[in-house]
Write a protein that holds these residues in place. Structure first.
Motif, short mmCIF file in Angstrom:
data_model
loop_
_atom_site.label_atom_id
_atom_site.label_comp_id
_atom_site.label_asym_id
_atom_site.label_seq_id
_atom_site.Cartn_x
_atom_site.Cartn_y
_atom_site.Cartn_z
N GLU A 160 -9.75 -2.14 7.29
CA GLU A 160 -9.56 -3.27 8.20
C GLU A 160 -8.78 -4.42 7.60
OE1 GLU A 160 -13.47 -4.27 9.65
OE2 GLU A 160 -13.49 -2.56 11.03
N ASN A 161 -8.68 -4.46 6.28
CA ASN A 161 -7.95 -5.58 5.67
C ASN A 161 -7.17 -5.17 4.42
OD1 ASN A 161 -9.81 -5.77 3.38
ND2 ASN A 161 -11.29 -6.50 4.90
N LYS A 162 -6.29 -6.09 3.99
CA LYS A 162 -5.39 -5.83 2.86
C LYS A 162 -6.14 -5.64 1.56
CE LYS A 162 -0.89 -7.21 4.29
NZ LYS A 162 -0.67 -8.44 5.12
N LYS A 163 -7.25 -6.34 1.43
CA LYS A 163 -8.02 -6.23 0.20
C LYS A 163 -8.50 -4.78 0.01
CE LYS A 163 -12.20 -7.84 -2.08
NZ LYS A 163 -13.41 -8.65 -2.04
N GLN A 164 -9.05 -4.22 1.07
CA GLN A 164 -9.50 -2.82 1.01
C GLN A 164 -8.34 -1.89 0.69
OE1 GLN A 164 -11.01 -2.89 5.03
NE2 GLN A 164 -13.14 -2.79 4.37
N LEU A 165 -7.21 -2.14 1.34
CA LEU A 165 -6.02 -1.31 1.12
C LEU A 165 -5.59 -1.35 -0.34
CD1 LEU A 165 -3.58 0.37 2.12
CD2 LEU A 165 -2.45 -1.79 2.71
N GLU A 166 -5.53 -2.57 -0.92
CA GLU A 166 -5.09 -2.70 -2.30
C GLU A 166 -6.02 -1.95 -3.25
OE1 GLU A 166 -2.13 -3.56 -3.12
OE2 GLU A 166 -1.88 -4.00 -0.97
N ILE A 167 -7.33 -2.09 -3.03
CA ILE A 167 -8.29 -1.41 -3.90
C ILE A 167 -8.13 0.11 -3.79
CG2 ILE A 167 -10.74 -1.02 -4.38
CD1 ILE A 167 -11.19 -3.91 -3.18
N LEU A 168 -7.97 0.59 -2.57
CA LEU A 168 -7.82 2.04 -2.36
C LEU A 168 -6.56 2.57 -3.04
CD1 LEU A 168 -9.00 2.09 1.33
CD2 LEU A 168 -10.06 3.39 -0.53
N LYS A 169 -5.49 1.79 -2.95
CA LYS A 169 -4.24 2.22 -3.60
C LYS A 169 -4.42 2.24 -5.11
CE LYS A 169 -1.02 -0.34 -1.37
NZ LYS A 169 0.28 -0.72 -0.77
N ARG A 170 -5.14 1.24 -5.62
CA ARG A 170 -5.37 1.16 -7.06
C ARG A 170 -6.11 2.41 -7.55
NH1 ARG A 170 -9.22 -3.11 -8.76
NH2 ARG A 170 -8.23 -4.32 -7.11
N TYR A 171 -7.03 2.92 -6.73
CA TYR A 171 -7.77 4.12 -7.12
C TYR A 171 -7.04 5.41 -6.70
CZ TYR A 171 -11.67 1.00 -8.17
OH TYR A 171 -12.46 0.01 -8.68
N ASN A 172 -5.81 5.26 -6.27
CA ASN A 172 -4.97 6.41 -5.90
C ASN A 172 -5.44 7.19 -4.68
OD1 ASN A 172 -2.99 6.12 -7.92
ND2 ASN A 172 -4.46 6.93 -9.43
N CYS A 173 -6.10 6.49 -3.78
CA CYS A 173 -6.42 7.15 -2.50
C CYS A 173 -5.10 7.22 -1.73
CB CYS A 173 -7.44 6.33 -1.72
SG CYS A 173 -7.87 7.09 -0.14
N GLN A 174 -4.72 8.42 -1.30
CA GLN A 174 -3.38 8.60 -0.74
C GLN A 174 -3.25 8.27 0.74
OE1 GLN A 174 -2.12 12.56 -2.03
NE2 GLN A 174 -0.03 11.87 -1.60
N TYR A 175 -4.34 8.53 1.48
CA TYR A 175 -4.23 8.41 2.94
C TYR A 175 -5.33 7.53 3.53
CZ TYR A 175 -1.50 12.61 1.98
OH TYR A 175 -0.61 13.49 1.47
N GLY A 176 -5.05 7.01 4.73
CA GLY A 176 -6.08 6.20 5.38
C GLY A 176 -5.78 5.91 6.82
#
Ligand code: C2E
Ligand code: MG
Ligand code: MG
Ligand code: MG
Length: 274
Positions: free
Chosen positions: A237-253
């Motif tokens: 729902e927000n950029k913060k979540q997106l940034e954290i997920l990218k940092r952990y290499n989650c590829q899709y969402g």
């Protein structure tokens, strides 16, 4: 004291309970008609490749606007469909619509994307499920590689029972994804015995990222990758979540940050031409 409360509860909740039964019965009979008269719509929520921000697929989600009762959420009518057995008709109805729509998009010159369709445990128990599915692919001429089925952990509780069916789906060329991953109790080691392609991390864990609680998300992503699953985060729902997920290499969402589920015409804004 406790006993007295129970009596009060009993008297107090009695009418509410019968209202609920009545509403459920009404929904069941109205749903039967709605499927028959083509009143259920399928909306599509974009699935995004997080690094590039590009759409790679959509999830098909049922939408029901009842002429008198108003909007009825799938959270309410899907369980009723499951209990009444209507899920078989609803399931094939949604699958048909989704495959047909994908084929239309593919032929309109868009970059081909994949469609994910939710499948309930009860549909899986139906011996005719595979035949129905092959029939739909055959009729719509959609190549199986563009179809993904989202199943829940409960389906795979009994591995010996589900394995042959999953293998058969895999052999057809369909992708398989575990929906709402993490809230059931299936271990990752159990899952690796099955032909599963992706894990969709449940929204509740993505929500935890807002409060800086990364533990579960980080663990699921790391272990999931080690076992060669694709990882999809739901409910971003927000950029913060997106940034954290990218940092952990989650590829899709997927999630409201990118888009809510949309009717056909609005999905087209997200599609790119070839
Ligand atoms: P699901 O498969 O886990 O689908 C994701 C749900 O999360 C959808 O709710 C979607 O609208 C919602 N969602 C997506 N992004 C966000 C977000 O960023 N924030 C929040 N708060 N929610 C988000 P929906 O459409 O109400 O569907 C609820 C559930 O009903 C689905 O959960 C699925 O289990 C079931 N369902 C819906 N359509 C079908 C269907 O055609 N067949 C079957 N078997 N189940 C369906
Ligand atoms: Mg789903
Ligand atoms: Mg889900
Ligand atoms: Mg869910």
């Amino acid at each position: 004291h406790a006993k007295k409360n129970r009596i009060v509860d009993f008297i107090f909740f009695q009418p509410a309970l019968s209202d609920l039964f009545q509403r459920n019965a009404m929904i069941e009979s109205e749903l039967r008609k709605a499927i028959l008269y083509d009143q259920i719509q399928v909306y599509y929520q974009p699935k995004i490749e997080l690094e590039s921000g590009k759409i790679y697929g959509v999830e098909a989600l049922s939408r029901w606007e009842h002429p008198r009762m108003g909007f009825i959420s799938p959270e309410e009518f899907i369980p009723i469909a499951e209990e009444s057995g209507l899920i078989h008709e609803l399931g094939s109805y949604v699958l048909k619509k989704a495959c047909k729509q994908l084929k239309v998009w593919h032929e309109s010159g868009y970059e081909p994307i994949q469609v994910s369709v939710n499948v309930s445990a009860r549909q899986f128990e139906n011996l005719k499920f595979i035949e129905m599915l092959k029939g739909v692919l055959n009729k719509t001429q959609l190549s199986a590689e563009y179809l993904e089925l989202e199943i829940t952990e409960s389906i795979i509780q009994n591995i010996t029972q589900s394995q042959p069916l999953l293998n058969e789906l895999k052999a057809i060329g369909i992708s398989l994804s575990i929906d709402d991953f993490g809230i059931g109790y299936s271990s990752l080691s159990k899952l690796r015995q099955l032909p599963i392609d992706s894990l969709k991390i449940d929204r509740t864990f993505i929500n935890d990222l807002n409060t800086n609680d990364h533990t579960i998300v980080k663990t699921i992503i790391e272990m999931g990758h080690n076992l060669h699953f694709n990882l999809v985060a739901e409910g971003i729902e927000n950029k913060k979540q997106l940034e954290i997920l990218k940092r952990y290499n989650c590829q899709y969402g997927q999630g409201y940050l990118f888009s809510k589920p949309l009717p056909v015409e609005e999905v087209e804004h997200f599609l790119t031409s070839k």
